[in-house]
Scaffold this active site. Structure first.
Site, PDB file in Angstrom:
ATOM      1  CG  HIS A 158      44.562  40.624  33.372  1.00  0.00           C
ATOM      2  ND1 HIS A 158      44.634  41.783  33.716  1.00  0.00           N
ATOM      3  CD2 HIS A 158      45.216  39.954  34.404  1.00  0.00           C
ATOM      4  CE1 HIS A 158      45.103  42.104  34.813  1.00  0.00           C
ATOM      5  NE2 HIS A 158      45.333  40.848  35.373  1.00  0.00           N
ATOM      6  CG  HIS A 169      49.500  37.632  43.329  1.00  0.00           C
ATOM      7  ND1 HIS A 169      48.807  38.350  44.455  1.00  0.00           N
ATOM      8  CD2 HIS A 169      48.860  37.921  42.334  1.00  0.00           C
ATOM      9  CE1 HIS A 169      48.097  39.330  43.567  1.00  0.00           C
ATOM     10  NE2 HIS A 169      48.045  38.944  42.577  1.00  0.00           N
TER      11      HIS A 169
END
Length: 717
Positions: free
Chosen positions: A92, A260
């Site tokens: 992020h 993920h």
């Protein structure tokens, strides 16, 4: 008496009404004056790029590896491991990068400041930074926050078992929020995507330069477009937003799957019970946001995205578990405890379920987001995923390279990389440039240029067009490499292809005769033109020049990615490609900021470029002199002369008339007139218009010009 005094104190220390609120249409020069020396707590002679070279890299990496499994009571690690946490902190941090203007990304440590520290998509990254604080404290000035956050994610993947591609230090911290980055016009977090699309059904209609689909998100909405699950529609938005972040389909699929493979989503609670985001939290929270105010709020009871669950059976290990889970089961829509849409497997075997983050005796349902399901339903992504499934080693290598690109895309070319883990490969997205010769005689080259018959305007314009592509946001573009002679730059309208081809033909001959690179000849010719113009004005100056630029080839150039660098307007040459909603002066400020210019530098360059006759297409707008080709301060003298009047004469066109006779003396654009109308810019213009500042004008112009020409010379920085 008791109570509070009702009188406002004298200092304006709140974030209430500002000049911009009173005059919203005014030109705001703040983006040129951000990151002022006064905001920086480091000593004036502090050089992070030198300091980081003293870092004990191995010791730092060892400490980060220990941190990954050192669960803290105040914020316990899922399954006793922080690998998911730090992969997300790094992701992020780097993931806000967008190709269109090169802004965003992890290169400045901007996740520490608003708005990023308080974006809904960045919930609990503040906890990650606090977990990193003891390490930052220990290594101090030798490691920036920017480098540390990105490195933490890379080490997280190594601890999980991935062979990473490499890592480079060199990211320097900023010390207050960036003012130049446009994140969108929405006035609320997670406002519907429709607000940034002409048509949300067509992802390529998203407003430029934005990449994320909603205010406060890094990429796409994990629940689906506007929070409505539809994997195929989400796939189309994933493709567009990742392309805007410089990723192709294979890189996108690898990042989705690999991102993920470790960690989990958190949504086992009520988001309404959380405290405010960091920027809005009261002082007792000490910069920490999103704390549960009623319940436990940690461990299995954490709320982040609202989606709840892990993607794989072993969420702390690098493996093929994401593919196994996604492709071996059918999936159905469910709601998380926090009320978010998520996909859960149908009839999953209990042994395939991940265990609870705190109690290994409890099994939990795995989940997929709408973006995960997009990789399965979209035929292109599906084919790529099956290729990965058939070759796990290839998947790991592809992810490692894509992760490296994600976390280094805004660090600039390889010449800026520091550290023992810098990969040896030259990657095309790093815009490689070979070293240029320094064995030639500069004076011989200058003499040949002077005898070539080219005009001052042609020499200066070509050098400017070559260098103006530089953008400090991601350190791309610039004169080094002479890519102005390659596709796509040689066909850009702003580069006047016919004029450019004529000039380059001359420079190529001079390069062949002298051994100087074409890139050096281009820049040196600009120096020749400026020196001639200064001499004609009565000033004997020498424009500083450093040899060594190289000439890139087509094979070294990702033409598609360079398309994003095409100028749509260049106020310095009084040109714009077409009419835009954005005012010309706003586009000028954007270009100046990307080039790293201050307000005075932008001002002096405008005045000098006008009198040198560098206007695009040879137009006369803003040529406030009868001595074109001489480096005088006439532009500012006549702009500030109250013996003139200024009258609209058409779209972005004005006449400057003699106040007594009404005779038209010159024509001008909005760009020209803003330097007389805006109070701040006029103050600069008046300095250069003064009778005693003719020499200062020339010297300041040369200094600003040299700064632009050398902006991408990281080899001499």
């Amino acid at each position: 008496m008791s109570g509070k005094c009702p009188v406002m104190h004298g200092g304006n220390t709140s974030t209430g009404t500002s000049n911009k609120d009173w005059w919203p249409e005014g030109v705001n020069l703040d983006i040129l004056h951000q990151h002022d020396r006064k905001t920086d707590p480091m000593n004036p002679d502090f050089n992070y790029r030198e300091e980081v070279k003293k870092l004990d890299v191995q010791a730092l990496k060892d400490d980060l590896r220990k941190l990954m499994v050192d669960s803290q009571e105040w914020w316990p690690a899922d399954w006793g491991s922080y690998v998911g946490m730090f992969a997300r902190v790094a992701w992020h941090s780097a993931g806000s990068y967008r190709l269109a203007d090169g802004r965003g990304g992890g290169g400045t440590g901007n996740q520490r400041f608003a708005p990023l520290n308080s974006w809904p998509d960045n919930v609990n990254t503040d906890k990650g930074r606090r977990l990193l604080w003891p390490i930052k404290k220990k290594y101090g000035n030798k490691i920036s926050w920017a480098d540390l956050m990105v490195l933490s994610g890379t080490i997280a993947y190594e601890v999980a078992g991935l062979k990473t591609y490499g890592f480079a230090f060199g990211r320097e911290d900023i010390w207050h929020p960036e003012k130049d980055i446009y994140w969108g016009d929405e006035k609320e977090w997670l406002a519907p995507s429709d607000e940034r699309y002409a048509d949300v059904e067509n992802p390529d209609t998203m407003e430029n330069p934005l990449a994320a689909v909603q205010m406060g998100l890094i990429y796409v909405n994990p629940e689906g477009v506007n929070g409505q699950p539809d994997p195929q529609k989400t796939a189309e938005h994933v493709r567009e937003t990742f392309a805007r972040m410089a990723m192709n389909d294979e890189e996108t699929a690898a990042l989705t799957a690999g991102g993920h493979t470790i960690g989990k989503c958190h949504g086992n609670g009520d988001a309404d019970e959380l405290s405010a985001e960091p920027e809005a939290a009261d002082v007792e929270y000490q910069g920490i946001g999103w704390m549960n105010t009623k319940g436990r709020g940690i461990g299995r009871d954490t709320v982040v995205s609202g989606i709840e669950g892990a993607w794989t059976k072993n969420p702390t290990q690098w493996d093929m578990g994401w593919f196994d889970m996604l492709f071996n089961y059918e999936w159905e829509l469910k709601k998380s405890p926090a009320g978010a849409w998520q996909w859960e497997p149908v009839d999953i075997a209990e042994d395939d379920m991940p265990v609870d983050v705190e109690d290994p005796s409890i099994r939990r349902k795995p989940i997929m987001t709408d973006a995960d399901m997009a990789m399965k339903v979209d035929p292109v992504y599906n084919d790529i995923c099956r290729k990965f499934m058939n070759d796990p080693e290839y998947f790991s290598e592809t992810f490692a390279k894509a992760w490296f690109k994600l976390t280094h895309r805004d660090l600039g070319p390889k010449a800026r990389y520091i550290g023992p883990d810098v990969p040896a490969d030259d990657l095309i997205w790093q815009d490689p440039v070979p070293a240029g010769s320094i064995a030639y005689c500069e004076e011989v080259v200058k003499q040949k240029i002077a005898e070539s018959g080219l005009s001052i305007g042609e020499m200066v314009s070509t050098a400017w067009d070559s260098a103006r592509t530089y953008r400090g946001s991601d350190m791309r573009g610039g004169a080094n490499g002479a890519r102005i002679r390659l596709a796509p730059q040689n066909a850009w309208q702003g580069n006047e292809p016919e004029r450019l081809a004529k000039v380059l033909d001359v420079y190529e001959r001079i390069s062949a005769e002298t051994g100087a690179s074409i890139a050096d000849v281009i820049v040196l010719a600009g120096s020749v033109g400026i020196e001639q113009a200064a001499k004609a004005a009565g000033y004997d100056v020498r424009v500083p020049f450093v040899k060594g630029r190289g000439d890139a080839t087509d094979e070294m150039t990702d033409a598609d990615s360079f398309a994003a660098l095409e100028p749509l307007a260049d106020g310095f040459r009084n040109w714009q490609k077409q009419d835009y909603v954005v005012k010309p002066e706003e586009m000028l400020l954007d270009r100046a900021q990307l080039m790293g210019l201050t307000g005075p530098e932008m001002t002096v360059l405008i005045g000098g470029m006008r009198v040198l006759g560098t206007n695009h297409g040879g137009t006369q707008h803003g040529i406030f002199t009868d001595r074109e080709g001489q480096l005088t301060n006439d532009y500012f003298v006549n702009l500030t002369d109250m013996g003139n009047t200024w009258k609209p004469a058409g779209n972005n066109l004005y006449t400057i008339r003699d106040r007594q006779t009404d005779t038209v003396k010159w024509t001008a654009s909005r760009i020209d007139l803003v330097f007389g109308s805006n109070s701040l810019l006029r103050s600069y213009a008046e300095v250069y218009a003064q009778d005693d500042n003719g020499e200062k004008f020339v010297n300041d112009f040369v200094a600003a010009w040299t700064k632009v020409m050398n902006a991408d010379r990281f080899d001499i920085a």
